[in-house]
Each structure stands twice: as structure tokens, then as C-alpha cells.
Scaffold this motif. Structure first.
Motif, PDB file in Angstrom:
ATOM      1  N   ARG B  14       0.829  -1.214   0.000  1.00 46.11           N
ATOM      2  CA  ARG B  14       0.000   0.000   0.000  1.00 46.11           C
ATOM      3  C   ARG B  14       0.856   1.254   0.000  1.00 46.11           C
ATOM      4  O   ARG B  14       0.541   2.236  -0.659  1.00 46.11           O
ATOM      5  CB  ARG B  14      -0.950   0.002   1.194  1.00 46.11           C
ATOM      6  CG  ARG B  14      -2.184  -0.892   1.007  1.00 46.11           C
ATOM      7  CD  ARG B  14      -3.310  -0.495   1.946  1.00 46.11           C
ATOM      8  NE  ARG B  14      -2.839  -0.272   3.319  1.00 46.11           N
ATOM      9  CZ  ARG B  14      -2.635  -1.246   4.209  1.00 46.11           C
ATOM     10  NH1 ARG B  14      -2.832  -2.497   3.896  1.00 46.11           N
ATOM     11  NH2 ARG B  14      -2.217  -0.950   5.412  1.00 46.11           N
ATOM     12  N   VAL B  15       1.963   1.213   0.759  1.00 50.35           N
ATOM     13  CA  VAL B  15       2.880   2.364   0.761  1.00 50.35           C
ATOM     14  C   VAL B  15       3.429   2.570  -0.654  1.00 50.35           C
ATOM     15  O   VAL B  15       3.435   3.682  -1.185  1.00 50.35           O
ATOM     16  CB  VAL B  15       4.036   2.146   1.764  1.00 50.35           C
ATOM     17  CG1 VAL B  15       5.130   3.179   1.557  1.00 50.35           C
ATOM     18  CG2 VAL B  15       3.510   2.211   3.191  1.00 50.35           C
ATOM     19  N   GLU B  17       2.121   1.666  -3.481  1.00 54.62           N
ATOM     20  CA  GLU B  17       1.087   2.136  -4.398  1.00 54.62           C
ATOM     21  C   GLU B  17       0.797   3.622  -4.172  1.00 54.62           C
ATOM     22  O   GLU B  17       0.598   4.364  -5.130  1.00 54.62           O
ATOM     23  CB  GLU B  17      -0.189   1.295  -4.245  1.00 54.62           C
ATOM     24  CG  GLU B  17      -1.337   1.686  -5.165  1.00 54.62           C
ATOM     25  CD  GLU B  17      -0.917   2.001  -6.600  1.00 54.62           C
ATOM     26  OE1 GLU B  17      -0.033   1.296  -7.134  1.00 54.62           O
ATOM     27  OE2 GLU B  17      -1.446   2.977  -7.188  1.00 54.62           O
ATOM     28  N   SER B  18       0.817   4.071  -2.915  1.00 59.97           N
ATOM     29  CA  SER B  18       0.518   5.496  -2.683  1.00 59.97           C
ATOM     30  C   SER B  18       1.656   6.371  -3.206  1.00 59.97           C
ATOM     31  O   SER B  18       1.425   7.487  -3.693  1.00 59.97           O
ATOM     32  CB  SER B  18       0.235   5.770  -1.202  1.00 59.97           C
ATOM     33  OG  SER B  18       1.443   5.777  -0.472  1.00 59.97           O
ATOM     34  N   SER B  21       1.225   6.402  -7.021  1.00 58.39           N
ATOM     35  CA  SER B  21       0.121   7.302  -7.383  1.00 58.39           C
ATOM     36  C   SER B  21       0.561   8.754  -7.284  1.00 58.39           C
ATOM     37  O   SER B  21       0.228   9.574  -8.144  1.00 58.39           O
ATOM     38  CB  SER B  21      -1.069   7.131  -6.443  1.00 58.39           C
ATOM     39  OG  SER B  21      -1.526   5.833  -6.463  1.00 58.39           O
ATOM     40  N   ALA B  22       1.293   9.069  -6.214  1.00 61.62           N
ATOM     41  CA  ALA B  22       1.745  10.445  -6.033  1.00 61.62           C
ATOM     42  C   ALA B  22       2.624  10.875  -7.215  1.00 61.62           C
ATOM     43  O   ALA B  22       2.484  11.975  -7.747  1.00 61.62           O
ATOM     44  CB  ALA B  22       2.519  10.572  -4.719  1.00 61.62           C
ATOM     45  N   GLU B  25       0.397  11.397 -10.322  1.00 61.15           N
ATOM     46  CA  GLU B  25      -0.375  12.648 -10.232  1.00 61.15           C
ATOM     47  C   GLU B  25       0.524  13.860 -10.470  1.00 61.15           C
ATOM     48  O   GLU B  25       0.182  14.752 -11.245  1.00 61.15           O
ATOM     49  CB  GLU B  25      -1.012  12.778  -8.843  1.00 61.15           C
ATOM     50  CG  GLU B  25      -2.201  11.843  -8.611  1.00 61.15           C
ATOM     51  CD  GLU B  25      -2.641  11.851  -7.147  1.00 61.15           C
ATOM     52  OE1 GLU B  25      -3.204  10.848  -6.699  1.00 61.15           O
ATOM     53  OE2 GLU B  25      -2.384  12.884  -6.452  1.00 61.15           O
ATOM     54  N   ARG B  43       2.891  14.336  -0.900  1.00 60.29           N
ATOM     55  CA  ARG B  43       1.664  13.906  -1.558  1.00 60.29           C
ATOM     56  C   ARG B  43       1.255  12.494  -1.115  1.00 60.29           C
ATOM     57  O   ARG B  43       0.084  12.201  -0.924  1.00 60.29           O
ATOM     58  CB  ARG B  43       1.883  13.945  -3.071  1.00 60.29           C
ATOM     59  CG  ARG B  43       0.735  13.427  -3.909  1.00 60.29           C
ATOM     60  CD  ARG B  43      -0.476  14.364  -3.910  1.00 60.29           C
ATOM     61  NE  ARG B  43      -0.165  15.679  -4.434  1.00 60.29           N
ATOM     62  CZ  ARG B  43      -0.544  16.142  -5.639  1.00 60.29           C
ATOM     63  NH1 ARG B  43      -1.258  15.374  -6.430  1.00 60.29           N
ATOM     64  NH2 ARG B  43      -0.204  17.354  -6.030  1.00 60.29           N
ATOM     65  N   ALA B  44       2.257  11.631  -0.942  1.00 61.71           N
ATOM     66  CA  ALA B  44       1.958  10.238  -0.601  1.00 61.71           C
ATOM     67  C   ALA B  44       1.740  10.041   0.900  1.00 61.71           C
ATOM     68  O   ALA B  44       1.329   8.974   1.339  1.00 61.71           O
ATOM     69  CB  ALA B  44       3.088   9.328  -1.080  1.00 61.71           C
TER      70      ALA B  44
END
Lengths: 178, 178
Positions: B14-15, B17-18, B21-22, B25, B43-44
Motif C-alpha cells: 500500500r505504501v 502504491e501510494s 500514485s503520487a 499525479e 503527496r503520498a
């Protein structure tokens, strides 16, 4: 200019050449990751700020040196036949680009302001070959570059192994049979 | 793990993936040169040291995100014919790689530990297409990649203009007529 024997820009050109030489020497002597601006400056006998002022940063300088090295020293070898000239050029290009300095060149040159200069250099080499055989049917430079140079470069940058020599010969045959 | 509903490795995934994603973006919102590790971390919702510990530096993180994006979301489109499938795939690949995110991906991914993963992804997409037509004569994946993907990528990285669509179609014809 204080002496009339020097071309205008001569001093600047000499400084640039000594910096380029220093980069080439250091890249032969040691790992690329350990080459720094202070090291290059010391070797070239200039201050680091001379380098930063002219190129901005290390990757721009490496790109500039790589572009200069892309420029071939000689005309493509003349074997007496279109097939021979293109095969020889293609094999030499595969060899040079697959070598460790060639791989580094391909990576470095992408940081240049005009990496498109690469396709221009390749195109002018291939055009030189094509112009030797005005009366033969032959591919244009654009198509030839796509069939021969592109797979060579693609395999170096994005694949496990360099382009196979049999495949290179097959691509040359395709180019000549269009 | 404190809750049994989470897979082992779930928190770490999950870390990651975040952080991915950051990066995605931020790359959409602003110029790539202005994206920094502290910005991504903010951001993350992680500390910069989390990023440095896992990836070492920004270019390794960007390469990792680029490799993940290279993985296509879907199977190649099935048009019902070998020629149609390959043409559609080739046109889509040309479009995606020529886009600004595609160009950045191609550059970033070269900093990855295994940029050769690119050729593997392309190969598996093309193999999926070829396997749909077991009874037709067709090129192998190696040759197909050299004829179609290589010129697409070469023109983006080392030329003024992307591969011309007419040339792409011509290369598809060559691939299918071998």
C-alpha cells in the motif's frame, strides 16, 4: 585576440576541446558514475565554474561529448557494391553501439538539446552510400534507418541482448529488396 | 499484521502504491524537472527517507513507476484478423509512446535495473496476437518487434518527428509478407 595567428574563437574552442578530451580520457579510465565535474576540471586544467558556466551540469556536458563522438571519423567504407557497403556499415554500427562506450553514448546523448542530431548523422552516412550507386534501385534513407539503425539501438536500450547478426543481415536483405 | 484481512506484505504494497500514485499525479500536474522527492513524499503521506530507503534516488523511483506504466491494462484488441490486430496494436503503441507521458516513460525506464523488461512486455503482447491465428503463416515476435516497435521508439528518442503512419503501415506489410 592578441595574436593574428589565432582564429576568432580559438581560445574558446581550445578550452572546449581540452574539456572534451578530459571527459573522453576519464570515461576510458574509470566508471562513468565516478566521473565528476571537479575531476574533469582538474584534468582539463580549468576551474569547475568554467564547466558549469558553459554546460550547466554534468549531464549536459556528457551529452555534448557524446554527440561529438557520434560524428564518424570517416566516410562509410566503399566495398564496390551497394549491398556490401550497407552490410559493412550496418555491422560496424552494431559493433560500435553495442560496445560499452557506444551504450553510454546512446544514453548520454538523450540529455542533449538536439538528440535528433543522431538520426541526421546516420542519415548522412547512409545517403553517402546510396549516392555511390545512382543507377541501382534502392531504399530511401528514412526507410533504411528504420530497418537497420532502429532495431540496433532499440535492442541495446530496451532488451537483454544486442541485435543478432543474422537478423541484421535479414533486415539488410529486406531493405534492398523493396 | 494486526488484522487478518490484510495479505502479508499488504502494508508495504500500500505504501508503494501510494508513492506510485503520487508520482503519477505530480507528473500530470507539473513539469517533470520540478518533481522532487520531498514533493512526492508529502503527496503520498510518507517521509522522504521512506522513499530514499526503498529506491535510493529519484531517478530509480521514476524508472520504477515508468516500468509499472509500461505494463498494459488490457489484452491487445481483437479485430478478427492477424493484419488487423497487428495494425491496431502498432498504431496504438505509436500513439502512446509519442505522447508526452510516453516519451518520459521511455527516458525514465532506461534508469531501471531491467529496462529489458520493455522488450518482454512488447513481446508478450505481440505473442498474444500471434497465438490467436495458429494456422496462418506469420513472423516471429523477435522480427516483429524489430520491424514495428524499434522504429517507433528510435524516432521518438533520436529524431525530429515521430514515425510516419504510412511508414508504420509499410513496416507491418513487410512483417506480414515474410
Amino acid at each position: 585576440m592578441t595574436t593574428p595567428t589565432l582564429r576568432p574563437g580559438g581560445r574558446s574552442a581550445r578550452v572546449q576541446e581540452s574539456i572534451h578530451s578530459a571527459v573522453r580520457e576519464l570515461l576510458e579510465e574509470q566508471d562513468r558514475a565516478s566521473v565528476t565535474v571537479p575531476l574533469i576540471a582538474a584534468r582539463a586544467g580549468v576551474t569547475p565554474s568554467t564547466i558549469y558556466r558553459r554546460w550547466g551540469d554534468l549531464s549536459a556536458l556528457l551529452a555534448d561529448v557524446a554527440l561529438a563522438r557520434m560524428q564518424p571519423d570517416n566516410e562509410p567504407i566503399n566495398t564496390g557494391s551497394l549491398r556490401g557497403d550497407i552490410t559493412t556499415w550496418a555491422e560496424q554500427y552494431l559493433d560500435e553501439m553495442t560496445s560499452e562506450p557506444g551504450r553510454c553514448m546512446l544514453r548520454d546523448v538523450q540529455a542533449a538539446l538536439k538528440p535528433s542530431y543522431c538520426a541526421t548523422i546516420i542519415g548522412s552516412q547512409l545517403q553517402t552510400i546510396l549516392d555511390r550507386y545512382p543507377d541501382e534501385p534502392k531504399p530511401d534513407v528514412y526507410h533504411l534507418t528504420n530497418l537497420i539503425a532502429a532495431p540496433t539501438v532499440f535492442r541495446i536500450l530496451f532488451s537483454e541482448a544486442p541485435l543478432e547478426i543474422e537478423e541484421l543481415h535479414r533486415l539488410v536483405e529486406i531493405a534492398l529488396s523493396q
